[in-house]
Design a protein around this motif. Sequence first.
Motif, PDB file in Angstrom:
ATOM      1  N   ALA A 231       0.802  -1.218   0.000  1.00  0.00           N
ATOM      2  CA  ALA A 231       0.000   0.000   0.000  1.00  0.00           C
ATOM      3  C   ALA A 231       0.838   1.272   0.000  1.00  0.00           C
ATOM      4  O   ALA A 231       0.345   2.344  -0.343  1.00  0.00           O
ATOM      5  CB  ALA A 231      -0.934   0.000   1.212  1.00  0.00           C
ATOM      6  N   ASN A 232       2.126   1.165   0.374  1.00  0.00           N
ATOM      7  CA  ASN A 232       2.965   2.364   0.430  1.00  0.00           C
ATOM      8  C   ASN A 232       3.606   2.703  -0.914  1.00  0.00           C
ATOM      9  O   ASN A 232       4.348   3.679  -1.018  1.00  0.00           O
ATOM     10  CB  ASN A 232       4.067   2.185   1.477  1.00  0.00           C
ATOM     11  N   LYS A 233       3.332   1.918  -1.947  1.00  0.00           N
ATOM     12  CA  LYS A 233       3.901   2.170  -3.265  1.00  0.00           C
ATOM     13  C   LYS A 233       2.918   2.945  -4.134  1.00  0.00           C
ATOM     14  O   LYS A 233       1.738   2.606  -4.187  1.00  0.00           O
ATOM     15  CB  LYS A 233       4.279   0.862  -3.959  1.00  0.00           C
ATOM     16  N   ARG A 234       3.415   3.969  -4.814  1.00  0.00           N
ATOM     17  CA  ARG A 234       2.561   4.778  -5.681  1.00  0.00           C
ATOM     18  C   ARG A 234       2.751   4.355  -7.131  1.00  0.00           C
ATOM     19  O   ARG A 234       3.376   5.045  -7.936  1.00  0.00           O
ATOM     20  CB  ARG A 234       2.880   6.256  -5.505  1.00  0.00           C
ATOM     21  N   VAL A 235       2.225   3.197  -7.446  1.00  0.00           N
ATOM     22  CA  VAL A 235       2.345   2.676  -8.800  1.00  0.00           C
ATOM     23  C   VAL A 235       1.332   1.553  -8.960  1.00  0.00           C
ATOM     24  O   VAL A 235       0.945   0.899  -7.983  1.00  0.00           O
ATOM     25  CB  VAL A 235       3.786   2.154  -9.055  1.00  0.00           C
ATOM     26  N   THR A 236       0.849   1.373 -10.181  1.00  0.00           N
ATOM     27  CA  THR A 236       0.042   0.201 -10.499  1.00  0.00           C
ATOM     28  C   THR A 236       0.946  -0.835 -11.155  1.00  0.00           C
ATOM     29  O   THR A 236       2.026  -0.508 -11.643  1.00  0.00           O
ATOM     30  CB  THR A 236      -1.121   0.558 -11.436  1.00  0.00           C
ATOM     31  N   PHE A 237       0.501  -2.087 -11.183  1.00  0.00           N
ATOM     32  CA  PHE A 237       1.376  -3.176 -11.590  1.00  0.00           C
ATOM     33  C   PHE A 237       0.768  -4.009 -12.717  1.00  0.00           C
ATOM     34  O   PHE A 237      -0.446  -4.123 -12.846  1.00  0.00           O
ATOM     35  CB  PHE A 237       1.654  -4.101 -10.404  1.00  0.00           C
ATOM     36  N   LEU A 238       1.674  -4.613 -13.505  1.00  0.00           N
ATOM     37  CA  LEU A 238       1.308  -5.691 -14.414  1.00  0.00           C
ATOM     38  C   LEU A 238       1.399  -6.990 -13.633  1.00  0.00           C
ATOM     39  O   LEU A 238       2.352  -7.207 -12.885  1.00  0.00           O
ATOM     40  CB  LEU A 238       2.275  -5.758 -15.609  1.00  0.00           C
ATOM     41  N   GLN A 239       0.428  -7.861 -13.810  1.00  0.00           N
ATOM     42  CA  GLN A 239       0.465  -9.171 -13.161  1.00  0.00           C
ATOM     43  C   GLN A 239       0.827 -10.220 -14.195  1.00  0.00           C
ATOM     44  O   GLN A 239       0.343 -10.195 -15.325  1.00  0.00           O
ATOM     45  CB  GLN A 239      -0.902  -9.501 -12.549  1.00  0.00           C
ATOM     46  N   THR A 240       1.710 -11.148 -13.823  1.00  0.00           N
ATOM     47  CA  THR A 240       2.137 -12.199 -14.747  1.00  0.00           C
ATOM     48  C   THR A 240       2.252 -13.530 -14.027  1.00  0.00           C
ATOM     49  O   THR A 240       2.469 -13.571 -12.806  1.00  0.00           O
ATOM     50  CB  THR A 240       3.497 -11.846 -15.390  1.00  0.00           C
ATOM     51  N   ASP A 241       2.111 -14.622 -14.791  1.00  0.00           N
ATOM     52  CA  ASP A 241       2.357 -15.942 -14.217  1.00  0.00           C
ATOM     53  C   ASP A 241       3.724 -16.479 -14.611  1.00  0.00           C
ATOM     54  O   ASP A 241       4.060 -17.619 -14.286  1.00  0.00           O
ATOM     55  CB  ASP A 241       1.255 -16.932 -14.602  1.00  0.00           C
ATOM     56  N   ALA A 242       4.549 -15.669 -15.311  1.00  0.00           N
ATOM     57  CA  ALA A 242       5.944 -16.058 -15.533  1.00  0.00           C
ATOM     58  C   ALA A 242       6.637 -16.133 -14.170  1.00  0.00           C
ATOM     59  O   ALA A 242       6.472 -15.247 -13.337  1.00  0.00           O
ATOM     60  CB  ALA A 242       6.645 -15.040 -16.433  1.00  0.00           C
ATOM     61  N   ALA A 243       7.391 -17.190 -13.942  1.00  0.00           N
ATOM     62  CA  ALA A 243       7.984 -17.411 -12.625  1.00  0.00           C
ATOM     63  C   ALA A 243       8.917 -16.270 -12.239  1.00  0.00           C
ATOM     64  O   ALA A 243       9.856 -15.937 -12.961  1.00  0.00           O
ATOM     65  CB  ALA A 243       8.746 -18.731 -12.618  1.00  0.00           C
ATOM     66  N   ILE A 244       8.642 -15.647 -11.081  1.00  0.00           N
ATOM     67  CA  ILE A 244       9.476 -14.584 -10.524  1.00  0.00           C
ATOM     68  C   ILE A 244       9.798 -14.973  -9.089  1.00  0.00           C
ATOM     69  O   ILE A 244       8.902 -15.225  -8.293  1.00  0.00           O
ATOM     70  CB  ILE A 244       8.756 -13.223 -10.564  1.00  0.00           C
TER      71      ILE A 244
END
Length: 405
Positions: A231-244
Amino acid sequence: MARLLRQTLLAMALFSGGLAYGVWLSSPRGQEWLQQTPLASWSQRTSEGVGSLLPRPEAADSAAPADAVRPSNFIAAVAQKVGPAVVRIDATRTVANPLDPELFNHPLFRHFFPQLPQEFQQEGTGSGFIIDADGLILTNAHVVEGSERVRVHLLDGRTFEGKVKGSDPVTDIAVIQIEGENLPTVTLGNSDQVRPGDWAIAIGNPLGLDNTVTVGIISAVGRSSGQIGAANKRVTFLQTDAAINPGNSGGPLLDAEGRVIGVNTAIFQRAQGVGFAIPINRAMEIAERLIRDGRVEHAFLGIRMITLNPDLVARLNRDPARLSPLTVQEGVLIGEVVPGSPAEQVGLRKGDVIVEIDGRPIRDAEQVQQLVDAAGVGKTLTLRVIRDGQVRIFQVKTGVLPPDF
């Protein structure tokens, strides 16, 4: 008896076959065949036995480049194209001993552990990628946070001392500078055009395994920081199922053409196969400000927010300690006003509900955060607020987000 007879007949057949083969080799035709067959090839094939019957690989085309990739394998082509520009980052930092200081300094404890240091060196590993031939590298802020020494390792074996040009913990983006020649670089894509279902290829150094390639798809776009537990990050994200995995942080997320569409940054701790990346458009916006100014200032109102919905409103209105009921079903409830903040200075209070900013209807806390961040520092926003069932208008001039907020 029958078994001995079978073995005798087999031996006689093998002897006869070998004798016939030897006689044929002694004949004029056999000698001619031997002269036409290179000795090395003939001896190799006869020594291989059954293996010589297997299909042999075709000889490589001497005219083809040594690094040629079969065009049918687009993942291998992307890995080969981008891999040299992906780096491993080793960051060293000094951290305090996690033991309670009172226990650590107790005479009895020091008697039994006199050599235990109060501070020690901690090393962490992450990933990054070269965005400019001058040696600029993009990575995550948490990879280099608090580091005293940064070493950058390239796939070709070269190692460089890195300097952190700037780091922004609020968006988790950092830029490192190295000095080198003939540095490979990535090609940037456009994260605004990414769609769920698009191919996603991740390259990084998870768990110390350099230049690991994984593949999947884009599972979703526009995931808010609150949705992924940051919640402290000011950014939206891409979600992926590539292993990270740990160590992938800061590495590139790529499309099917090998263009960078995101910066791998997080994994979902409660699930497998769910990872997140910062969209490259947002990452480069922050990187450019870090390169230019060495830091990034984020706009700040000074409120902590709660997104309303009908169920939450019903629960809040049932609270006997509540002085006046909420009269709206959606909007953003102010849960706290930071002392000395722009919000406090104009009179905003805990319990106010923001329903509009600059004429735009407000439905969730992420929307408020995005509008404030887009406005920038020193800009005046018009807030339409519901307080005790009455509409109030506030003009709020944004401040600078404190580092500890």
